[in-house]
Design an enzyme around this catalytic site. Structure first.
Site, PDB file in Angstrom:
ATOM      1  N   ASP A 182      -8.801  -5.066 -18.364  1.00 35.97           N
ATOM      2  CA  ASP A 182      -8.941  -5.966 -19.515  1.00 35.97           C
ATOM      3  C   ASP A 182      -7.571  -6.220 -20.146  1.00 35.97           C
ATOM      4  O   ASP A 182      -6.927  -5.294 -20.642  1.00 35.97           O
ATOM      5  CB  ASP A 182      -9.900  -5.320 -20.533  1.00 35.97           C
ATOM      6  N   HIS A 207       0.828  -1.219   0.000  1.00 38.20           N
ATOM      7  CA  HIS A 207       0.000   0.000   0.000  1.00 38.20           C
ATOM      8  C   HIS A 207       0.860   1.267   0.000  1.00 38.20           C
ATOM      9  O   HIS A 207       0.392   2.336  -0.389  1.00 38.20           O
ATOM     10  CB  HIS A 207      -0.921  -0.024   1.225  1.00 38.20           C
TER      11      HIS A 207
END
Length: 435
Positions: free
Chosen positions: A382, A162
């Site tokens: 994608d 993070h």
């Protein structure tokens, strides 16, 4: 992805590869801001892909090659964490590479069960953890695993630190990676210079910053977690339930102007209140709500488009458990709203300076930390196999963390994921059913 959870067998191919940037990238130490310093935790996520038109034969090669290309733009991810001369986390840009693992599962993808709730035991097999790491410095900023399934589907599992990026930054990275895999230019090239969030000299702490306050656990909630098994459940708030909750949240309140509140305000208030009741906190027990606010647009000037680091800041609200649970839900909504309003450029700069002076970590004692992924576009990633059929976290990082994830048709429902001791989970569920 339905079906009872089965025993998932995954064979990881040895050894793991190191994927380096395709061309030469800058070397040396890369500055991490004070907003990056405080959240050096590993976030594990998975993305499940399955296409009717395209099998998984070349998934590993496509994703690996695209990673090498996208790392030229995101070169610090190929480096390693180290400690700067000032004693802070920094990245040594060594071009060592992202750890990349190929794996095969012995079943079809739809047999792994319901991934809408974190299940570290099963889903943990779909990400690559560096098992012998003694501390965070020994864990690469990013590791990737592509697991092929018998049905022609595959899962991309990521472990990302993070401190490298918040949800928006991580989403832009993964989406850029997918764009490169499809031969497209980056829609949002990363802005890499984090020194724009350097602390002021001299530091100027203008706020209380109670997010760091250690609250005494008078109610001995900790022992409840140690005595009972922790259950993880997912509660689905569909549009109808959200509408009912918002009505309840604005009842008995003159302060909620225009008689409306946001979905986030209503859900956060409900979960904070219901969880406090479920854990049977004493009425004079202080309880804290923490959540991140995206500061990108709130900074003056706003952070540049594509800012690749953490642009979030934690805000908080503290009150006594009795007040929270006995007053109407609208009271809790008001507290959440005030916490959001508190986040201004001055507040965020003050938080950056506070860390510079104290090096404090936010305390999670008697705290609920809400993380919102419902607005993040991970579901749009994608790589050439269409958007993921499912994506989500592998586990909740801490027992105090609750996650909001968008879900369902047009992503208008929100799944609330949380872990509670078994007896408390029953009480939470009853309150959920009463909405």
């Amino acid at each position: 992805m339905k079906g009872a959870n089965i025993h998932l067998e995954v064979l990881q191919k040895e050894p793991a590869a190191l994927v380096k940037p395709e061309s030469e990238t800058p070397k040396g130490l890369y500055f991490l801001s004070n907003l990056d310093q405080n959240i050096a935790v590993i976030v594990r996520t998975i993305y499940c892909f399955k296409s009717e038109e395209r099998g998984n034969e070349d998934a590993v090669q496509v994703i690996k090659k695209a990673l090498s290309k996208v790392l030229v733009h995101y070169y610090p991810l190929a480096g390693r964490l180290t400690i700067s001369p000032e004693g802070k986390l920094t990245v040594d840009c060594t071009e060592e590479g992202v750890v990349f693992v190929e794996a095969e599962a012995t079943c079809k993808m739809d047999e792994i069960g319901d991934i809408t709730k974190p299940d570290p035991e099963t889903l943990g097999k779909l990400v690559y953890d560096v098992v012998d790491a003694k501390n965070i410095l020994e864990v690469p900023p990013v590791t990737a695993q592509v697991t092929k399934f018998k049905c022609g589907g595959f899962v991309l599992g990521l472990c990302m630190n993070h401190c490298m990026f918040d949800g928006i930054g991580a989403m832009e990275f993964v989406n850029s990676w997918g764009q490169v895999a499809r031969g497209l230019p980056l829609a949002t090239p990363p802005f890499s210079d984090r020194t724009i969030l350097t602390a002021r000299n001299p530091p100027n702490i203008e706020n209380l910053h109670q997010e760091f306050e250690e609250i005494e656990d008078k109610s001995n909630v900790h022992s409840l977690y140690t005595k009972e098994p922790t259950l993880h459940r997912s509660f689905c708030f569909d549009p109808e339930k959200i509408k009912k909750l918002k009505l309840q949240a604005t009842e008995n309140s003159e302060s909620l102007l225009g008689n409306s509140c946001t979905t986030f305000e209503a859900l956060s208030a409900f979960v904070w209140r219901a969880r406090t009741k479920s854990l049977k906190m004493l009425s004079d027990q202080k309880t804290k709500l923490l959540f991140a606010v995206d500061g990108r647009a709130k900074f003056e000037p706003p952070l540049p488009k594509g800012y690749f680091g953490n642009g979030i800041v934690l805000t908080n609200s503290i009150c006594e458990a009795g007040e929270l649970t006995e007053k109407p839900l609208s009271y809790a909504v008001g507290l959440v709203r005030e916490a959001i309003k508190m986040v201004t450029d001055g507040y965020m700069r003050s938080a950056i300076d506070y860390f510079e002076v104290t090096r404090a970590r936010p305390s999670l004692s008697s705290t609920l930390l809400i993380t919102t992924w419902s607005r993040l576009g991970f579901h749009t990633t994608d790589f050439g196999w269409g958007e993921p059929v499912l994506s989500g976290p592998v586990a909740l990082p801490e027992k105090e963390v609750t996650l909001f994830l968008s879900h369902g048709e047009q992503r208008r429902s929100i799944n609330v994921l949380l872990g509670l001791p078994a007896s408390a989970m029953d009480v939470f569920q009853e309150q959920f059913l009463q909405i």
